[in-house]
Design an enzyme around this catalytic site. Structure first.
Site, mmCIF file in Angstrom:
data_model
loop_
_atom_site.group_PDB
_atom_site.id
_atom_site.type_symbol
_atom_site.label_atom_id
_atom_site.label_comp_id
_atom_site.label_asym_id
_atom_site.label_seq_id
_atom_site.Cartn_x
_atom_site.Cartn_y
_atom_site.Cartn_z
ATOM 1 N N SER A 144 -50.369 -8.807 22.331
ATOM 2 C CA SER A 144 -50.270 -8.394 23.726
ATOM 3 C C SER A 144 -51.315 -7.305 23.951
ATOM 4 C CB SER A 144 -48.840 -7.919 24.023
ATOM 5 O OG SER A 144 -48.668 -7.684 25.395
ATOM 6 N N HIS A 192 -50.169 -12.507 25.745
ATOM 7 C CA HIS A 192 -49.595 -12.220 27.060
ATOM 8 C C HIS A 192 -50.735 -12.133 28.069
ATOM 9 C CE1 HIS A 192 -45.935 -10.194 24.940
ATOM 10 N NE2 HIS A 192 -45.910 -11.509 24.869
ATOM 11 N N ASP A 221 -41.904 -8.432 21.708
ATOM 12 C CA ASP A 221 -42.033 -9.880 21.640
ATOM 13 C C ASP A 221 -42.765 -10.254 20.359
ATOM 14 O OD1 ASP A 221 -41.850 -12.556 22.441
ATOM 15 O OD2 ASP A 221 -43.798 -12.478 23.427
#
Length: 188
Positions: A12, A38, A131
């Site tokens: 990310s 992401h 995540d």
């Protein structure tokens, strides 16, 4: 027929430069590569062009039922979870966000682990949420190999630090060591 091996890299905030560094260091790669990054929804992305121009590797954004081909880099599309199927293809899923994310690293890591088992190498990079942590743990439980970027080398260390807090990965590697490790894994 069950697929052989897959490299899945999730990240990310702060992970794009590391992904580019890794990919530039693994030219002529003998297995498919899945990038779970992401991304902003509704913004036209030049990410495929950027990755190709910096690495020279063939890359495409995942589409429904695309087959996984050795040497190809696949980029998860914005706003879809990417799943892997036993027949060696991708599926796209628009279910709820996981850890505020779609695509979710957790979802793709878990799906890849179910299909590839010990043939999966999952790498978790820099990021600002957790995540990927549960998915990485699942990869390890199903026999896959796990690598976490050393938080000291991550631009945003929260994601790799969360992984280290919740599990013991197979390897903790600094940014510079990751490409060589992946090349050695691919040649086994």
């Amino acid at each position: 027929m069950k697929p052989g091996r897959l490299l899945a890299i999730g990240g990310s905030a702060g992970s794009l430069q590391v992904m580019l560094h890794i990919l530039a260091g693994v030219r002529d790669f003998p297995v498919p590569v899945l990038l779970i990054l992401h991304r902003n929804v509704g913004v036209e992305s030049t990410l495929e062009d950027l990755i190709f121009s910096r690495t020279g590797l063939p890359i495409k954004e995942v589409e429904e039922k695309d087959p996984l081909l050795n040497g190809m880099v696949y980029l998860c599309p914005a706003d879809y979870h990417v799943l892997l199927e036993l027949d060696g293809t991708f599926s796209l899923d628009y279910s709820e966000r996981v850890n505020f994310s779609r695509p979710s690293i957790d979802v793709s890591f878990r799906s890849a682990a179910d299909v590839y088992g010990a043939g999966l190498l999952a790498v978790l990079l820099s990021g600002g949420n957790a995540d990927g942590v549960e998915g990485l743990h699942y990869v390890r439980e199903t026999g896959g190999m796990t690598v976490v970027q050393d938080p000291a080398t991550a631009e945003v260390p929260y994601m790799p630090q969360q992984a280290l807090t919740r599990m013991i990965p197979d390897h903790i590697l600094g940014t510079e060591a990751i490409p060589g490790f992946i090349r050695n894994w691919a040649q086994r």
